[in-house]
Design an enzyme around this catalytic site. Structure first.
Site, PDB file in Angstrom:
ATOM      1  N   ASP A  90      -6.449  12.026 -19.055  1.00  0.00           N
ATOM      2  CA  ASP A  90      -6.879  11.049 -19.157  1.00  0.00           C
ATOM      3  C   ASP A  90      -6.321  10.542 -20.630  1.00  0.00           C
ATOM      4  OD1 ASP A  90      -7.836   8.218 -19.562  1.00  0.00           O
ATOM      5  OD2 ASP A  90      -9.564   8.819 -18.433  1.00  0.00           O
ATOM      6  N   ARG A 126       0.830  -1.215   0.232  1.00  0.00           N
ATOM      7  CA  ARG A 126      -0.164  -0.005   0.195  1.00  0.00           C
ATOM      8  C   ARG A 126       0.964   1.249   0.053  1.00  0.00           C
ATOM      9  NH1 ARG A 126      -2.100   2.451   4.053  1.00  0.00           N
ATOM     10  NH2 ARG A 126      -2.034   0.853   5.477  1.00  0.00           N
ATOM     11  N   LYS A 150      -7.120  -0.992 -20.212  1.00  0.00           N
ATOM     12  CA  LYS A 150      -7.382  -0.909 -21.608  1.00  0.00           C
ATOM     13  C   LYS A 150      -6.166  -1.266 -22.364  1.00  0.00           C
ATOM     14  CE  LYS A 150     -11.322   0.366 -19.975  1.00  0.00           C
ATOM     15  NZ  LYS A 150     -11.669   1.679 -19.664  1.00  0.00           N
ATOM     16  N   TYR A 166     -14.949  10.231 -19.776  1.00  0.00           N
ATOM     17  CA  TYR A 166     -15.375   8.904 -19.343  1.00  0.00           C
ATOM     18  C   TYR A 166     -16.511   8.728 -18.483  1.00  0.00           C
ATOM     19  CZ  TYR A 166     -14.961   4.213 -17.586  1.00  0.00           C
ATOM     20  OH  TYR A 166     -15.111   3.147 -17.156  1.00  0.00           O
TER      21      TYR A 166
HETATM   22  C1  PLP Z   1     -11.961   2.329 -18.499  1.00  0.00           C
HETATM   23  C2  PLP Z   1     -11.399   3.785 -18.577  1.00  0.00           C
HETATM   24  C3  PLP Z   1     -11.414   4.522 -17.291  1.00  0.00           C
HETATM   25  C4  PLP Z   1     -11.697   3.899 -16.050  1.00  0.00           C
HETATM   26  O1  PLP Z   1     -10.866   2.875 -15.651  1.00  0.00           O
HETATM   27  P1  PLP Z   1     -10.923   1.483 -14.988  1.00  0.00           P
HETATM   28  O2  PLP Z   1      -9.730   0.751 -15.000  1.00  0.00           O
HETATM   29  O3  PLP Z   1     -12.330   0.942 -15.312  1.00  0.00           O
HETATM   30  O4  PLP Z   1     -11.149   2.029 -13.522  1.00  0.00           O
HETATM   31  C5  PLP Z   1     -10.953   6.051 -17.083  1.00  0.00           C
HETATM   32  N1  PLP Z   1     -10.951   6.614 -18.500  1.00  0.00           N
HETATM   33  C6  PLP Z   1     -11.155   5.987 -19.584  1.00  0.00           C
HETATM   34  C7  PLP Z   1     -11.042   6.713 -20.952  1.00  0.00           C
HETATM   35  C8  PLP Z   1     -11.408   4.640 -19.523  1.00  0.00           C
HETATM   36  O5  PLP Z   1     -11.936   4.242 -21.034  1.00  0.00           O
END
Ligand code: PLP
Length: 390
Positions: A174, A48, A199, A102
């Site tokens: 992001d 952690r 992803k 998102y």
């Molecule tokens: C999937 C996604 C997230 C969130 O991620 P998790 O791993 O599901 O918590 C944030 N931003 C984008 C653009 C995403 O595609």
């Protein structure tokens, strides 16, 4: 001749490797310990605290990929997003967020921020003026996402970075959709880059993880909150993620090439109404995308002319319906029924998301097989519709 800095695929395969000194194995050993000998308070090791051998090694790879100084690995993309935002926002502060985000990030802000006393504004559009307009005296952060979901609009990285520098704000992005293969925002002056590693980094639809990359100073600030919130990733998944990233460069480049070919195929098809892909010269942000992206990514979306999208998706055989994205397998979804289902029809319309829009996450299959699947599904759907009319 030796290069000073390793290139993408070399970073993917080698940076942040742990050496197996004991047996000289080819891959990083996995250290699963949650308990380490105590030396002193400053250096105590604990998962952690984001400082186990595997966590630290993978963080080094993430930093190298995004051309940053330091990184942290989280248990999910949302853990990375929430911890990063809250690290730079306190009661009484204000954050400006891009209009199209998102869904999970929008939910975090609209459902949770009020109870922390953090104010927020979403921009009217993606122009730099729209961001500037929302800045208040107490604004601390500007948060963007480019390319956006699901219409793949592009926000100007350099303009956002300059605006933030001028006003003394922290800029955050992001970068999930582009991945570091296609876009490295820190090179344009953005302060903090965040990924859902679920992803493209994971890439095989079997890992939930997140990461944030920035300067040492900013990562340290995020770490101070992260250790208290407790969103670190278990070492086993860290090890799997390191393994996945070894092929990220070749996977994402193949996905981007496939997406370009499919976008061009769809655009010229008589049954297709519109295609949204930043690699098409018809995309409204194509020039900006060319300026700041190395490739245009594996995501595209499109609408059919007259034909019903749900029937079309049911008729696909190779391309599977899926909520998530970015795996090596091609998947498709209807934003109206999934990611954007919680928005009102008016809100969706305002964002340009029609009921017939489909978001396509392009995989690494042979292009010809994907085209053949789309062609047969279009033909079947046309027949189904004729049957209904007759
Ligand atoms: C999937 C996604 C997230 C969130 O991620 P998790 O791993 O599901 O918590 C944030 N931003 C984008 C653009 C995403 O595609």
């Amino acid at each position: 001749m030796t290069r000073k800095k390793p290139g993408l695929n070399t970073i993917c395969t080698h940076v942040g490797e742990l050496k197996d000194e004991q047996f000289k194995g080819a891959v990083s050993p996995l250290y699963m310990s949650t308990s380490y000998a105590f030396e002193d308070v400053e250096t105590k090791r604990y998962p952690r605290y984001f400082n186990t051998p595997n966590q630290k090694a993978l963080a080094q790879k993430m930093a190298a990929l995004e051309h940053g100084e330091a990184a942290l690995i989280f248990g999910s993309g949302m853990a990375a997003v929430s911890t990063s935002l809250l690290a730079f926002l306190k009661q009484g502060d204000h954050v400006v967020l891009q209009k199209t985000l998102y869904g999970g990030t929008s939910n975090l802000v609209t459902e949770e921020f009020e109870k922390f006393g953090i104010a927020f504004s979403f921009t009217q559009n993606l122009s730099i003026e729209a961001f500037e307009k929302e800045i208040r005296e107490n604004t601390k952060v500007i948060y963007i996402e480019t390319p956006s979901n699901p219409l793949l609009t592009i926000t100007d990285l350099e303009a956002i970075a300059n605006l933030c520098r001028k006003k003394g704000l922290v800029s955050m992005i992001d970068n999930t959709f582009a991945s570091p293969v296609n876009q490295t925002p820190l090179d344009f002056g953005i302060d903090v880059t965040i990924h859902s590693a679920t992803k493209y980094m994971g890439g095989h639809s079997d890992i939930l993880a997140g990461t944030v990359i920035a300067s040492e100073e900013k990562i340290n600030k995020i770490f101070q909150l992260a250790k208290n919130l407790g969103g670190s990733l278990s070492d086993y998944t860290v090890w799997l993620l390191e393994r996945s990233i070894k092929t990220m460069g070749i996977r994402v480049r193949a996905q981007s090439e496939n997406a370009q070919k499919l976008a061009e195929f769809l655009e010229q098809h008589e049954l297709v109404k519109t295609v949204y892909y930043p690699g098409l010269s018809s995309h409204k942000d194509h020039e900006l995308a060319k300026k700041q992206m190395k490739g245009f990514g594996g995501m595209l979306s499109f609408e059919l002319k007259e034909l019903d999208a749900s029937t079309f998706m049911k008729n696909l055989k190779l391309i599977k319906p899926s909520m998530s994205l970015a795996g090596v397998e091609s998947t498709i979804l209807s934003p109206t029924k999934t990611s954007h289902a919680l928005l009102s029809p008016e809100e969706r319309q305002e964002q340009g998301i029609s009921d017939n829009l489909m978001r396509f996450s392009v995989g690494i299959e042979e292009t010809e097989d994907l085209i053949a699947d789309i062609e047969q599904a279009l033909e079947e759907t046309r027949k189904d519709m004729l049957d209904i009319r007759l």
